[in-house]
Design an enzyme around this catalytic site. Structure first.
Site, short mmCIF file in Angstrom:
data_model
loop_
_atom_site.label_atom_id
_atom_site.label_comp_id
_atom_site.label_asym_id
_atom_site.label_seq_id
_atom_site.Cartn_x
_atom_site.Cartn_y
_atom_site.Cartn_z
CB CYS A 24 -11.40 20.66 35.08
SG CYS A 24 -9.92 21.09 35.48
NE ARG A 42 -4.32 24.73 41.47
CZ ARG A 42 -4.66 25.53 40.43
NH1 ARG A 42 -3.91 26.32 39.88
NH2 ARG A 42 -5.86 25.17 39.58
CD GLN A 97 -9.82 27.10 40.11
OE1 GLN A 97 -10.48 26.32 40.06
NE2 GLN A 97 -8.51 27.20 39.68
CG ASP A 139 -13.34 26.09 37.52
OD1 ASP A 139 -12.96 26.64 36.43
OD2 ASP A 139 -12.89 24.96 37.98
CG HIS A 191 -14.92 22.79 33.69
ND1 HIS A 191 -15.04 22.92 35.13
CD2 HIS A 191 -13.53 22.95 33.16
CE1 HIS A 191 -13.61 23.18 35.54
NE2 HIS A 191 -12.86 23.11 34.24
CE LYS A 248 -2.46 29.66 30.78
NZ LYS A 248 -2.07 29.40 32.11
CG HIS A 255 -10.56 24.05 31.62
ND1 HIS A 255 -10.50 22.87 32.57
CD2 HIS A 255 -10.49 22.98 30.34
CE1 HIS A 255 -10.30 21.93 32.12
NE2 HIS A 255 -10.12 21.84 30.71
#
Length: 650
Positions: free
Chosen positions: A339, A368, A386, A388, A390, A470, A516
RNA sequence: GCCGACGUAGCACAGCGGUAGUGCAACCGAUUCGUAAUCGGUAGGUCGCGAGUUCGAUUCUCGCCGUCGGCACCA
């Protein structure tokens, strides 16, 4: 003078308060024998409870689904009594029913092992056979504390102390043995029956807090009868066979090794599966109006400090620095998420409200440092990618974007073979960024969006991200464990922290809202679930090897090669099996390798120019001319989104 | 990270204070056999890593790493 309404609508009046036992007896001896508990005005309670006022009553018998929970709860009590009988000095804590069974947490200096199970189970059967009635007794807080303190049950004392003011404190005894319990229970331990089994031991923190003492937890499963128990155990065995770690090895999809703990080595076939899903996702995102980007892997810690991640997640970030003297002080972090990087792209130049909603997607490789105990095959790893994205938007666009997102997600899950998923709504956690007013707005916006999208969710209190509430989209693995895959998070905080702005219609500078979102979550986790969902037998479009052309005799080899080439030219993933083995053997091998289509070529086919197709593991065969076989398989092997798309002009 | 269990050939497992076996897979040979395992042979292991105990450790003890089952965690 209670008047009792039964499920069939009939009403029975009584002179005074009546117990469930008496009520059942008044209806009939069959019911009196079968009733385990009852539901009074919707609340489950003991049969021995007295009904003093008008009520609707329904009896629970072994046939009712509620019976399972009662059996499991009672079984937990029986387990606790057995353990205390066998291992004096063991303290009891709590033992609730759970999905498929129950557990009980004990405090004991020496933990239990599965070797203890036979003795414990034998004792449990004794207690069940004895059939002591469950008796409920309401006591004062002082009385309860006194009782458990005298027994040396300090965990129970703590539980009693912490019960909210005004809550009724009840004890249940089964013969000599007493436990603090809200109930309800069945008539006696005999009602537990014999369809239970102790499953595993585990450590668990007292009250779920990691600073607390570790208790020894015993898990058990319990059912209404042996048949149900056996069916459950069989199901578990089957589930084990579809474990993604096992199938990954058997199909040669990937491996893991010590030198890269928590990172996946994708093998050619596994990577083919990965690329197939990735290509599919890319097409879906392109079609849904996302713009794909790629952002750096190593980013200076300053950006993570600005975003707030440094403070909260530093311990879980991989750091990198170089030996060069000039640069030695500079600390980079392998990005743990995308992000902040996406905001950097958003922040280049001046954005206009006309560009919103701006949907920025990335297949972002993140790292991570997950706690060692969290690692699980490829489903919980330290290096993952991911899907991912946004969505930068204005506040009034949140609902519409949520609707679009949920539609896209549902369609993708369906294409990949998942008909059902659950949605959880996680609201503000204790430790969070942003003020309460902002959280109020974010939660309200997301709730409204759910209503608009027609999404039914369960509340997951306090489990939101630190910057916003979320939605979690949860899929289930082969043995019933839930995994969060998709997510949608509303974020008013990061745009503020990283100073994202756009020029609104009225010419003022405003903060965009960031949504997100991820659909697969991570490719690694999702592929793990995908493998389990299909037990490695993927639909044709996903199968790493779609067709194997197998020969019966060596003379057929040239035609087999020719057929394989024709299939490949049509876009299919094809291998040949020209080994000097009997066709029987080849059939078995490719069933085990989970190849969806076997094309057999013998002397006859080589002469005719045809293929005999067999859908594994099925037995049916079908002989087709080569061209027709190619056309048909190519058609079948198309990804679902391409199959839906109008065929391009020839 | 915490509690517990486990770590022997590519895989599944056996073994045990005197430096290791079985099946499948692999490789070689024979067989060319039409839809759920053809026959014979060969090769393969610093018994996770490191220390300690012992005349001697894969075996016993401790530490570390990893895996598994839970718990905790999951931006």
């Amino acid at each position: 003078m209670p008047a009792i309404t039964l499920p069939d609508g009939s009403v029975r009046a009584f002179e005074g308060p009546v117990t469930g036992t008496a009520l059942a007896a008044s209806i009939g001896p069959g019911l009196a024998r079968a009733a385990l508990a009852m539901e009074v005005d919707g609340a489950l309670c003991d049969l021995s409870a007295e009904i003093a006022t008008d009520a609707r009553v329904r009896f629970i018998t072994r046939k009712d689904p509620e019976a399972l929970e009662l059996i499991r709860h009672d079984c937990a009590h029986v387990l606790a009594e057995a353990v205390q009988a066998l291992y004096p000095g063991t303290q009891v804590t709590i033992g609730p029913p759970i999905e498929n069974g129950f557990y009980y947490d004990f405090h004991r200096n020496e933990p239990f092992t599965p070797e203890d199970f036979p003795a414990i189970e034998a004792k449990m059967r004794e207690i069940v056979a004895r059939g002591a009635p469950f008796a409920r007794r309401v006591v004062s807080r002082e009385e309860a504390i006194e009782l458990f303190a005298r027994k040396g049950e300090r965990f129970k004392v703590e539980l009693v102390r912490d019960l909210p003011e005004g809550e009724e404190i009840s004890l249940y005894s089964q013969g000599e043995w007493v436990d603090l319990c809200r109930g309800p229970h069945m008539r006696s331990t005999a009602d537990v029956g014999d369809a239970f089994k102790l499953m595993k031991v585990a450590g668990a923190y007292w009250r779920g807090k990691s600073g607390n003492p570790v208790l020894s937890r015993i898990y058990g499963t319990a059912w209404r009868d042996r048949k149900e128990l056996d069916a459950y155990l069989t199901m578990l065995e089957e589930a084990e066979r579809r474990d993604h770690r096992r199938i990954g090895r058997e199909m040669g999809l990937f491996h893991l090794q010590e030198e890269a703990t928590g990172s996946v080595f994708w093998h050619p076939r596994g990577w083919t599966l990965y690329r197939t899903v990735e290509a599919y996702m890319r097409r879906r995102l392109d079609a849904a109006g996302y713009q794909e980007v790629k952002t750096p892997q190593l980013v200076d810690r300053r950006l993570w400090e600005a975003s707030g991640h440094w403070e909260k997640f530093r311990h879980a970030m991989f750091l990198a620095r170089v030996e060069d003297k000039e640069e030695a002080e500079r600390v980079y972090a392998l990005k743990p998420m995308n992000c902040p990087c996406h905001v950097q792209i958003f922040n280049q130049g001046v954005r206009s409200y006309r560009e919103l909603p701006l949907r920025m997607a990335e297949f972002g490789a993140c790292h991570r440092f997950e706690p060692s105990g969290a690692l699980h095959g490829i489903m919980r790893v330290r290096a993952f990618t991911q899907d991912d994205a946004h969505i930068f938007c204005e506040e009034h666009q949140i609902a519409a974007e949520t609707v679009r997102f949920v539609e896209l997600l549902s369609s993708i899950y369906r294409d990949l073979g998942f008909e059902g998923f659950r949605v959880k709504f996680s609201d503000r956690p204790e430790i969070r960024a942003g003020d309460d007013a902002t959280w109020d707005r974010a939660e309200a916006a997301l709730k409204e969006a759910c209503a608009t999208a027609g999404v039914a969710y369960e509340l997951n209190p306090g489990e939101g991200a630190f910057y916003g509430p979320k939605l979690e989209f949860v899929l289930r693995d082969a043995i019933g464990r839930d995994w969060q895959c998709g997510t949608l998070q509303v974020d008013f905080v990061l745009p503020e922290r990283l100073d994202a702005t756009y020029v609104a219609e009225d010419g003022t500078r405003r903060r965009p809202v960031m949504l997100h979102r991820a659909i697969l979550g991570s490719f690694e986790r999702f592929l793990g679930i995908l493998i389990e969902q299909h037990a490695g037998r993927f639909p044709l479009w996903l199968a790493p090897v779609q067709v194997v052309v197998a020969t019966i005799v060596d003379d057929a080899a040239p035609f087999a090669e020719q057929a394989a080439a024709a299939l490949r030219a049509a876009g299919l993933r094809v291998e040949t099996d020209l080994r000097n083995e009997k066709i029987n053997r080849k059939v078995v091998d490719h069933i085990e390798a989970r190849v969806p289509v076997l094309a057999v070529v013998g002397r006859r086919e080589a002469e005719e120019g045809s293929l005999v197709l067999r859908r594994l593991p099925g037995r049916a065969q079908e002989a087709l001319p080569l061209a027709e076989a190619v056309g048909r398989l190519a058609e079948e092997g198309r990804a679902p989104d391409l199959a839906r798309a109008p065929v391009a002009a020839e």
